[in-house]
Design a protein around this motif. Structure first.
Motif, short mmCIF file in Angstrom:
data_model
loop_
_atom_site.label_atom_id
_atom_site.label_comp_id
_atom_site.label_asym_id
_atom_site.label_seq_id
_atom_site.Cartn_x
_atom_site.Cartn_y
_atom_site.Cartn_z
N MET A 1 18.87 13.58 -20.30
CA MET A 1 18.80 14.60 -19.38
C MET A 1 19.18 14.47 -18.07
N ALA A 2 19.80 15.41 -17.59
CA ALA A 2 20.22 14.94 -16.07
C ALA A 2 18.95 14.68 -15.23
N LYS A 3 18.97 13.82 -14.30
CA LYS A 3 17.97 14.11 -12.75
C LYS A 3 18.67 14.82 -11.66
N ASP A 4 18.61 15.71 -11.55
CA ASP A 4 19.11 16.23 -10.22
C ASP A 4 18.37 17.29 -9.65
N ALA A 5 16.82 16.98 -10.08
CA ALA A 5 15.98 18.00 -9.62
C ALA A 5 15.08 17.02 -8.70
N VAL A 6 14.70 17.77 -6.94
CA VAL A 6 14.55 16.95 -6.08
C VAL A 6 12.69 17.60 -6.11
N ILE A 7 12.09 16.41 -6.01
CA ILE A 7 10.08 16.29 -5.63
C ILE A 7 10.98 16.27 -4.04
N GLN A 8 9.75 16.55 -2.90
CA GLN A 8 9.68 16.14 -2.29
C GLN A 8 8.11 16.08 -2.28
N VAL A 9 7.56 14.81 -0.99
CA VAL A 9 6.32 14.88 -1.37
C VAL A 9 5.73 14.27 0.04
N ARG A 10 5.05 14.47 0.48
CA ARG A 10 4.51 14.28 1.95
C ARG A 10 2.95 13.23 1.29
N ILE A 11 3.13 12.19 1.75
CA ILE A 11 1.75 11.50 1.88
C ILE A 11 1.89 10.27 2.65
N ASP A 12 0.86 9.17 3.44
CA ASP A 12 0.86 8.82 4.16
C ASP A 12 1.29 7.95 4.03
N PRO A 13 2.03 7.30 5.01
CA PRO A 13 3.23 6.51 4.74
C PRO A 13 2.41 4.52 4.81
N ASP A 14 1.43 4.44 4.84
CA ASP A 14 0.70 2.93 4.11
C ASP A 14 0.03 3.30 2.57
N MET A 15 0.11 4.38 2.32
CA MET A 15 -0.30 4.56 0.73
C MET A 15 1.22 4.73 0.38
N LYS A 16 2.17 5.14 0.52
CA LYS A 16 3.47 5.32 0.39
C LYS A 16 4.00 3.62 -0.10
N ALA A 17 3.74 2.68 0.55
CA ALA A 17 3.89 1.54 1.18
C ALA A 17 3.38 0.46 -0.07
N ARG A 18 1.72 0.60 -0.16
CA ARG A 18 1.58 0.02 -0.53
C ARG A 18 1.78 0.15 -2.87
N ALA A 19 2.10 1.09 -2.47
CA ALA A 19 2.54 2.16 -4.02
C ALA A 19 3.49 1.35 -4.83
N GLU A 20 4.43 1.18 -3.42
CA GLU A 20 6.07 1.07 -3.66
C GLU A 20 5.85 -0.32 -4.03
N GLU A 21 5.25 -1.57 -3.14
CA GLU A 21 4.49 -3.10 -3.73
C GLU A 21 4.41 -2.57 -4.92
N LEU A 22 2.90 -2.20 -5.12
CA LEU A 22 2.13 -1.67 -6.76
C LEU A 22 3.44 -2.06 -7.65
N PHE A 23 4.60 -0.70 -8.06
CA PHE A 23 5.20 -0.55 -8.85
C PHE A 23 6.23 -1.37 -9.05
N GLY A 24 6.84 -2.30 -7.49
CA GLY A 24 7.61 -3.10 -7.48
C GLY A 24 6.69 -4.55 -8.16
N SER A 25 6.22 -4.73 -8.14
CA SER A 25 4.93 -5.87 -8.92
C SER A 25 5.31 -5.44 -10.60
N MET A 26 5.21 -4.37 -11.12
CA MET A 26 5.47 -3.73 -12.51
C MET A 26 6.95 -3.71 -13.10
N GLY A 27 7.40 -4.51 -12.07
CA GLY A 27 9.36 -3.44 -12.09
C GLY A 27 9.67 -2.74 -12.46
N THR A 28 8.76 -1.93 -12.13
CA THR A 28 9.56 -0.05 -12.12
C THR A 28 10.00 0.01 -10.45
N SER A 29 9.75 1.73 -10.58
CA SER A 29 9.57 1.67 -8.49
C SER A 29 9.11 3.64 -8.64
#
Length: 95
Positions: A1-29
């Motif tokens: 399945m092609a992944k060419d649709a884009v979703i843009q979501v506004r989120i608090d920058p601190d929450m984004k950084a925390r989520a990136e760190e969390l999911f990175g620690s789980m081996g994903t993005s």
């Protein structure tokens, strides 16, 4: 399945950084986690978790629970960003 649709979501920058760190620690993005959320929601035809009411937000009413995460004031901006991303994607496919 092609992944060419884009979703843009506004989120608090601190929450984004925390989520990136969390999911990175789980081996994903963060992007992959969002894809998992969408696929699971569609497969199960429901949210893949039970939203919890926060004391200041609606005390258990569905809209109150979800409004913790939603920013209705940004819907027009997000819709416009989505339309612009479609135009950009369309332009890139026809070059």
């Amino acid at each position: 399945m092609a992944k060419d649709a884009v979703i843009q979501v506004r989120i608090d920058p601190d929450m984004k950084a925390r989520a990136e760190e969390l999911f990175g620690s789980m081996g994903t993005s963060l992007s992959e986690a969002v894809r998992m959320f969408v696929y699971e929601s569609v497969a199960e035809q429901r949210l893949p978790f039970i939203p919890k009411a926060h004391a200041s937000k609606g005390a258990g009413r569905a809209f109150g629970m979800l409004s913790t995460y939603a920013r209705p004031s940004l819907r027009a901006d997000e819709r416009q960003a989505w339309i612009e991303s479609l135009s950009t994607a369309h332009d890139h496919h026809h070059r």
